[in-house]
Each structure stands twice: as C-alpha cells, then as structure tokens.
Write an enzyme that holds these catalytic residues in place. Structure first.
Site, PDB file in Angstrom:
ATOM      1  N   SER A  65       0.902  -1.255  -0.017  1.00 52.27           N
ATOM      2  CA  SER A  65       0.058  -0.095  -0.166  1.00 52.27           C
ATOM      3  C   SER A  65       0.838   1.458  -0.088  1.00 52.27           C
ATOM      4  O   SER A  65       1.913   1.309   0.325  1.00 52.27           O
ATOM      5  CB  SER A  65      -1.058  -0.130   1.277  1.00 52.27           C
ATOM      6  OG  SER A  65      -1.695  -1.200   1.222  1.00 52.27           O
TER       7      SER A  65
HETATM    8  N1  SAM Z   1      -0.850  -4.371   3.881  1.00 52.43           N
HETATM    9  C1  SAM Z   1      -0.020  -4.902   2.673  1.00 52.43           C
HETATM   10  C2  SAM Z   1       1.034  -4.448   2.681  1.00 52.43           C
HETATM   11  O1  SAM Z   1       1.579  -3.229   3.423  1.00 52.43           O
HETATM   12  O2  SAM Z   1       1.890  -4.875   1.962  1.00 52.43           O
HETATM   13  C3  SAM Z   1      -0.791  -4.608   1.511  1.00 52.43           C
HETATM   14  C4  SAM Z   1      -1.917  -5.420   1.295  1.00 52.43           C
HETATM   15  S1  SAM Z   1      -2.702  -5.757  -0.289  1.00 52.43           S
HETATM   16  C5  SAM Z   1      -3.171  -4.306  -0.585  1.00 52.43           C
HETATM   17  C6  SAM Z   1      -4.067  -6.611  -0.001  1.00 52.43           C
HETATM   18  C7  SAM Z   1      -3.811  -8.178   0.510  1.00 52.43           C
HETATM   19  O3  SAM Z   1      -5.064  -8.784   1.086  1.00 52.43           O
HETATM   20  C8  SAM Z   1      -3.197  -9.019  -0.482  1.00 52.43           C
HETATM   21  O4  SAM Z   1      -2.065  -9.672  -0.176  1.00 52.43           O
HETATM   22  C9  SAM Z   1      -4.163 -10.052  -0.741  1.00 52.43           C
HETATM   23  O5  SAM Z   1      -3.780 -11.437  -1.061  1.00 52.43           O
HETATM   24  C10 SAM Z   1      -4.853 -10.049   0.594  1.00 52.43           C
HETATM   25  N2  SAM Z   1      -6.234 -10.565   0.731  1.00 52.43           N
HETATM   26  C11 SAM Z   1      -7.336 -10.252  -0.161  1.00 52.43           C
HETATM   27  N3  SAM Z   1      -8.319 -11.452   0.413  1.00 52.43           N
HETATM   28  C12 SAM Z   1      -8.131 -11.763   1.475  1.00 52.43           C
HETATM   29  C13 SAM Z   1      -8.644 -12.681   2.351  1.00 52.43           C
HETATM   30  N4  SAM Z   1     -10.043 -12.918   2.316  1.00 52.43           N
HETATM   31  N5  SAM Z   1      -8.157 -13.165   3.373  1.00 52.43           N
HETATM   32  C14 SAM Z   1      -6.761 -12.761   3.652  1.00 52.43           C
HETATM   33  N6  SAM Z   1      -5.856 -11.868   2.807  1.00 52.43           N
HETATM   34  C15 SAM Z   1      -6.768 -11.393   1.753  1.00 52.43           C
END
Ligand code: SAM
Length: 233
Positions: A65
């Site tokens: 992000s």
């Molecule tokens: N906070 C992270 C960082 O600093 O790198 C960025 C996260 S990214 C925008 C969103 C993440 O949510 C992705 O890695 C994606 O695979 C995960 N995600 C999406 N749906 C999910 C779920 N149901 N359970 C767990 N993770 C999930």
C-alpha cells in the site's frame, strides 16, 4: 552502507513530504515509518521505488500500500503499545511491521501462501517476534484468538464482514477497513461499545478486493486498480 544511507534519506523525505505535510501527526506512527526499511518489502528491482508516493506490485496481482494510506489507517487505530491487533491482508508485510512496532502482538492473515511466507521471512530477518502470520480467508477473522483491541483490513470488502465485527473487543475495540464496490470505496472506522458499532466514513480509497466468504466472491470479475487520483493501494 552508502546504499543504506540513501534509503534513510529517502525515508526521511517520505515521512516529511507524504505524511507530515498531509496531516499525519501521531509521533509513534511517524517514528515507526522513519525506522522501517520499506525497500526490504519489495522485490530488489523495485527497491529504488519503495519510498514513492504510490502502491507497488508485490506479485499475485497484489500491492504494497501507498505509505500515506498505511499511516492514515494506523493512526486511526490509536495504538499505545499494549494492544492485540488483527491484520487482514499481510501482503508484503510492511503494514505488519508498522503494527509490530506499535502494538504488543499482531496476528496477520493472508490468502496467498507465497506472500505469507515471503512476508514472514522478511519480518523474521528484520527481527520482529511479536507476530503470527496465518494463511486463510481473513474475511472470517481468527475466532480462536479473538477478541482483538484493533482490526485493520487492507483489502476492500463490499460490506462490514460479520465475523470481524464480532471479534472486536466489546469495550471500545476499533477497526479500520475499506468498504465499497471495486472502484469506489471509503475507509470506514468502526468503534464497538458492547452491541453498538459506530461507523464513521473517512477518506475515499481504492484497494484490491477482499476475496472470501464475507468479502467478494472468487468468481466475481476483479478489476485491477488503475492510476486515478483515488488509486492509493
Ligand atoms: N498491507 C499490505 C502491505 O503493506 O503490503 C498490503 C495488502 S494488499 C493491498 C491486500 C492483501 O490482502 C493482498 O495480499 C491479498 O492477497 C490479501 N487478501 C485479499 N483477500 C483476502 C482474504 N480474504 N484473506 C486474507 N488476505 C486477503
């Protein structure tokens, strides 16, 4: 060494220009983001872009992000150091590191095993120990470890997932998460007082979807964020 010095300068600039000048004022959040080597959380060929004012790809069609959004979300949790925090969407592990610096214990859930493993390795190499990374559907939370003082969801849900709502500490637990459709979302701050959940709409954002039982369904078309002014994450 010269390389580390260069990253330190970029990090200082990121904090001043992208965070302080835009109103982030919590000193603990600013200090943590001044310390954490964000370039370690992206692939080596992208490390020169790590302190940019934008999200970056981390594989599996996911992103680390934008620094400003990490700071906004973290600041809204008002962490003082003693909290147990649940993070949904480990991704690169960068937000996890920020939480580890500011809370007592962090539980982070990621859907993709490869991302979870990579994040766990980086966080361990950097010396963080107050965390557990789990692979699974974060829209269902982590009932065995509940309740949580704070929950942060870093992928967009179509509505507030019921299990996360009920895993929030009843007396003043706080949750920050993006809610909306795949193109238009707002960060929402949820505060729980027993069986009342107060919801405040904060800033417009654009996150990748939370894919799971209480999120978007796997078969739904998922558009990737593009480069418009709300494409933060
Ligand atoms: N906070 C992270 C960082 O600093 O790198 C960025 C996260 S990214 C925008 C969103 C993440 O949510 C992705 O890695 C994606 O695979 C995960 N995600 C999406 N749906 C999910 C779920 N149901 N359970 C767990 N993770 C999930």
């Amino acid at each position: 060494m010269a390389e580390e010095e260069k990253f330190r300068t970029l990090r200082e600039k990121m904090v001043e220009k992208q965070l302080v000048e835009r109103g982030i004022e919590n000193p603990r959040v600013l200090d943590a983001m001044r310390r954490i080597p964000r370039h370690e959380f992206v692939a080596p060929d992208l490390s020169h872009l790590a302190y940019r004012d934008s999200p970056l790809p981390i594989g599996e069609d996911q992103t680390i992000s934008q620094p400003y959004i990490v700071a906004v979300m973290t600041q809204l949790l008002y962490l003082s150091g003693h909290e147990r925090v649940l993070e949904i969407g480990t991704g690169s592990g960068y937000q996890t590191a920020v939480l580890c610096e500011l809370a007592a214990q962090v539980y982070s859930l990621e859907r993709y095993p490869r991302l979870a493993e990579r994040a766990a390795n980086i966080l361990s190499r950097l010396g963080y120990e107050n965390l557990e990374i789990h692979v699974g559907d974060g829209s269902q939370g982590l009932p065995d470890m509940a309740p949580f003082d704070a929950i942060i969801v870093t992928a967009a849900a179509p509505a507030l997932p019921g299990p996360l709502r009920s895993q929030l500490r009843p007396d003043g637990g706080r949750m920050i998460l993006p809610i909306g459709d795949e193109k238009n979302q707002y960060l929402e701050l949820v505060t729980r007082q027993n069986n009342r959940w107060e919801i405040e709409q904060m800033v417009p954002v654009r996150f990748v979807p939370l894919v799971g039982r209480y999120g978007f369904q796997e078969h739904e078309p998922h558009t990737k964020p593009d480069d418009d002014s709300t494409a933060f994450v």
